[in-house]
Design an enzyme around this catalytic site. Sequence first.
Site, PDB file in Angstrom:
ATOM      1  CG  ASP A 179     -12.880 -55.713 -17.683  1.00  0.00           C
ATOM      2  OD1 ASP A 179     -11.996 -55.207 -16.979  1.00  0.00           O
ATOM      3  OD2 ASP A 179     -13.079 -55.394 -18.872  1.00  0.00           O
ATOM      4  CE  LYS A 183      -9.283 -55.657 -18.626  1.00  0.00           C
ATOM      5  NZ  LYS A 183      -9.852 -54.296 -18.696  1.00  0.00           N
ATOM      6  CD  GLU A 214     -11.437 -49.609 -18.616  1.00  0.00           C
ATOM      7  OE1 GLU A 214     -11.700 -48.385 -18.677  1.00  0.00           O
ATOM      8  OE2 GLU A 214     -11.963 -50.445 -19.369  1.00  0.00           O
ATOM      9  CB  SER A 250     -15.223 -56.145 -24.845  1.00  0.00           C
ATOM     10  OG  SER A 250     -14.763 -57.366 -24.301  1.00  0.00           O
ATOM     11  CD  GLU A 286      -8.345 -51.181 -25.287  1.00  0.00           C
ATOM     12  OE1 GLU A 286      -8.584 -51.590 -24.138  1.00  0.00           O
ATOM     13  OE2 GLU A 286      -9.208 -51.108 -26.179  1.00  0.00           O
TER      14      GLU A 286
END
Length: 278
Positions: free
Chosen positions: A86, A116, A118, A48, A185
């Site tokens: 991330d 992390k 996704e 982000s 999320e």
Amino acid sequence: MTGKKFTTSSFIEGKKKNEKISMLTAYDYSTAKLLDEAGVDSLLVGDSLGMVVLGYENTLQVTVDDIIHHCKAVARGAKRALIIADMPFLSYHVSVEESVRNAGRMIQEGNAHAVKLEGGEEVVDKVRAIVRAQIPVIGHLGLTPQSVNLFGGFKVQGKSEEQAKKMIQDALLLQEAGVFAIVLECVPEALAKLITEKLSIPTIGIGAGKYCDGQVLVTQDMLGMFSDFKPRFVKQYAQLGENMKIACKQYIEEMRTMEFPDKEHTFAMDEEVLSKLY
Ligand code: KIV
């Protein structure tokens, strides 16, 4: 929770003891220090970063070097919180080998404690290999922003039976592959609750309701510093953006009227030395 260092084991303990786990994003030294001092359990150097710090339209342009650069600063600021880096778009999509190497750089150069990434079944081979390299991994399911072009926008995920079943399956696969927690999320609350109940590792929700084992928010969102858009799931705990503008306007006004700098902000010079300069 305050005091002793928060670790990946603390995540599992938190779930066992029914103690909620707090996570916020951080991208720089001074903010990380403040959030750590406030007692947050974990700091996520999220991609982000691309949107709230670098001003990109989405997270896709963020690179491994960007995350490492910001992670180093966060690691210098935080004493207690677990720092999670991330893995950005394309850093774990090409091959298992490249994924392990990039994850390793996050730890070795970025000073992160964990990474992390996704996705579910599509990335599980990479997750396994990274965990095998002794790097703790946190998963991320639901609205995974790196898939924004595939999803056709930032939308709630898991509403249909097919999507929900896949998400449950993915969560179980990730757990089996060795992740220590999973971010959920933009997922309906009831589905997030069900996944949370099915897992022995904690879930960390963002737009996934109150039944997750912890919550994460983007710090700029929750402090009211990012005004491009406000997702529905964000609660603003402060209006720092407005306060910054007020302070900034006051500074401009005071420096124009020479109210600032005042005596207390100024260094004096010996009169005799000064007289010799004219
Ligand atoms: O990049 C990020 O900040 C994230 C959180 C929203 C979970 O992935």
